[in-house]
Design a protein around this motif. Sequence first.
Motif, PDB file in Angstrom:
ATOM      1  N   SER A 161       0.808  -1.214   0.000  1.00  0.00           N
ATOM      2  CA  SER A 161       0.000   0.000   0.000  1.00  0.00           C
ATOM      3  C   SER A 161       0.840   1.262   0.000  1.00  0.00           C
ATOM      4  O   SER A 161       0.293   2.365  -0.014  1.00  0.00           O
ATOM      5  CB  SER A 161      -0.929   0.008   1.222  1.00  0.00           C
ATOM      6  N   GLY A 162       2.181   1.122   0.036  1.00  0.00           N
ATOM      7  CA  GLY A 162       3.036   2.285  -0.095  1.00  0.00           C
ATOM      8  C   GLY A 162       3.952   2.593   1.060  1.00  0.00           C
ATOM      9  O   GLY A 162       4.736   3.549   0.990  1.00  0.00           O
ATOM     10  N   LEU A 163       3.879   1.835   2.152  1.00  0.00           N
ATOM     11  CA  LEU A 163       4.763   2.071   3.282  1.00  0.00           C
ATOM     12  C   LEU A 163       6.096   1.347   3.099  1.00  0.00           C
ATOM     13  O   LEU A 163       6.134   0.218   2.593  1.00  0.00           O
ATOM     14  CB  LEU A 163       4.132   1.591   4.595  1.00  0.00           C
ATOM     15  N   THR A 164       7.171   1.988   3.513  1.00  0.00           N
ATOM     16  CA  THR A 164       8.468   1.338   3.616  1.00  0.00           C
ATOM     17  C   THR A 164       8.677   1.011   5.091  1.00  0.00           C
ATOM     18  O   THR A 164       8.796   1.912   5.919  1.00  0.00           O
ATOM     19  CB  THR A 164       9.599   2.256   3.121  1.00  0.00           C
ATOM     20  N   ILE A 165       8.677  -0.268   5.409  1.00  0.00           N
ATOM     21  CA  ILE A 165       8.725  -0.708   6.804  1.00  0.00           C
ATOM     22  C   ILE A 165      10.027  -1.444   7.071  1.00  0.00           C
ATOM     23  O   ILE A 165      10.392  -2.365   6.328  1.00  0.00           O
ATOM     24  CB  ILE A 165       7.535  -1.638   7.133  1.00  0.00           C
ATOM     25  N   THR A 166      10.718  -1.037   8.120  1.00  0.00           N
ATOM     26  CA  THR A 166      11.922  -1.725   8.558  1.00  0.00           C
ATOM     27  C   THR A 166      11.667  -2.338   9.926  1.00  0.00           C
ATOM     28  O   THR A 166      11.225  -1.650  10.844  1.00  0.00           O
ATOM     29  CB  THR A 166      13.117  -0.757   8.651  1.00  0.00           C
ATOM     30  N   GLN A 167      11.936  -3.636  10.044  1.00  0.00           N
ATOM     31  CA  GLN A 167      11.824  -4.321  11.330  1.00  0.00           C
ATOM     32  C   GLN A 167      13.198  -4.447  11.968  1.00  0.00           C
ATOM     33  O   GLN A 167      14.174  -4.740  11.283  1.00  0.00           O
ATOM     34  CB  GLN A 167      11.285  -5.740  11.150  1.00  0.00           C
ATOM     35  N   GLU A 168      13.235  -4.262  13.266  1.00  0.00           N
ATOM     36  CA  GLU A 168      14.431  -4.557  14.036  1.00  0.00           C
ATOM     37  C   GLU A 168      14.026  -5.414  15.228  1.00  0.00           C
ATOM     38  O   GLU A 168      13.053  -5.098  15.910  1.00  0.00           O
ATOM     39  CB  GLU A 168      15.116  -3.274  14.515  1.00  0.00           C
ATOM     40  N   VAL A 169      14.768  -6.492  15.443  1.00  0.00           N
ATOM     41  CA  VAL A 169      14.462  -7.408  16.537  1.00  0.00           C
ATOM     42  C   VAL A 169      15.716  -7.611  17.366  1.00  0.00           C
ATOM     43  O   VAL A 169      16.776  -7.939  16.818  1.00  0.00           O
ATOM     44  CB  VAL A 169      13.964  -8.775  16.014  1.00  0.00           C
TER      45      VAL A 169
END
Length: 216
Positions: free
Chosen positions: A80-88
């Motif tokens: 849908s257009g989001l740039t998502i970065t996960q950090e764990v």
Amino acid sequence: MHDVVAHSLAVVVAQADGARYLRSTDPDAVDDALQTISTTAREALSDVRVLLAQLRHSQTDAPQPTLVDLDRLFEQLRLSGLTITQEVSATPIHLGTSGQLAVFRIVQESLTNALRHADTSREVLVRFSWTPHGLDLTISSALKPQSGRTGEVKLTGAAAQFSLGHGISGMRERALLVGGQLTATEEVGRFVLHAWLPAQADTAPIGIVPLKAVAR
């Protein structure tokens, strides 16, 4: 109802707007957007039917989203257009069924708010910091610049962009119900939500898997 409908409609609106702009240059992207709209709408309709059944018959045993459903949520919002970065960081622990539901809904609402109000040209950071006693969850998104009367670019307040409606209060209530807490602040041009969700007694292993860090 707010969790299901607000999130799904935000995704549908974003996809529809994107398809309208791409119609003349990238027909294949339009087909993908229409497929996402169709899938999202069907899932929302199914969720609403379950919710209505619960309200009608006071049922509480319907399946609820857990941490394993987050990857699908991230993928939906990326489309849908989001740039998502996960950090764990550290090793995930079992939060219990209500804790997992709280995490999922808080992440869902935060990312939906980002899709609607944030600067979507910049990444949204979702950080899972695990401890032996629970989860520190941080979600940070860039506030959208707006032009002032004199032409300068300024950042609007976080409260003006994100605190409308029931989203923030609903997330805070979810955290409190599982013994946690939630705050939302503006920090150097970003809207930062921080939640603490403690480990709970109902910690039977129910399909929880460690979340993987995904760059994009």
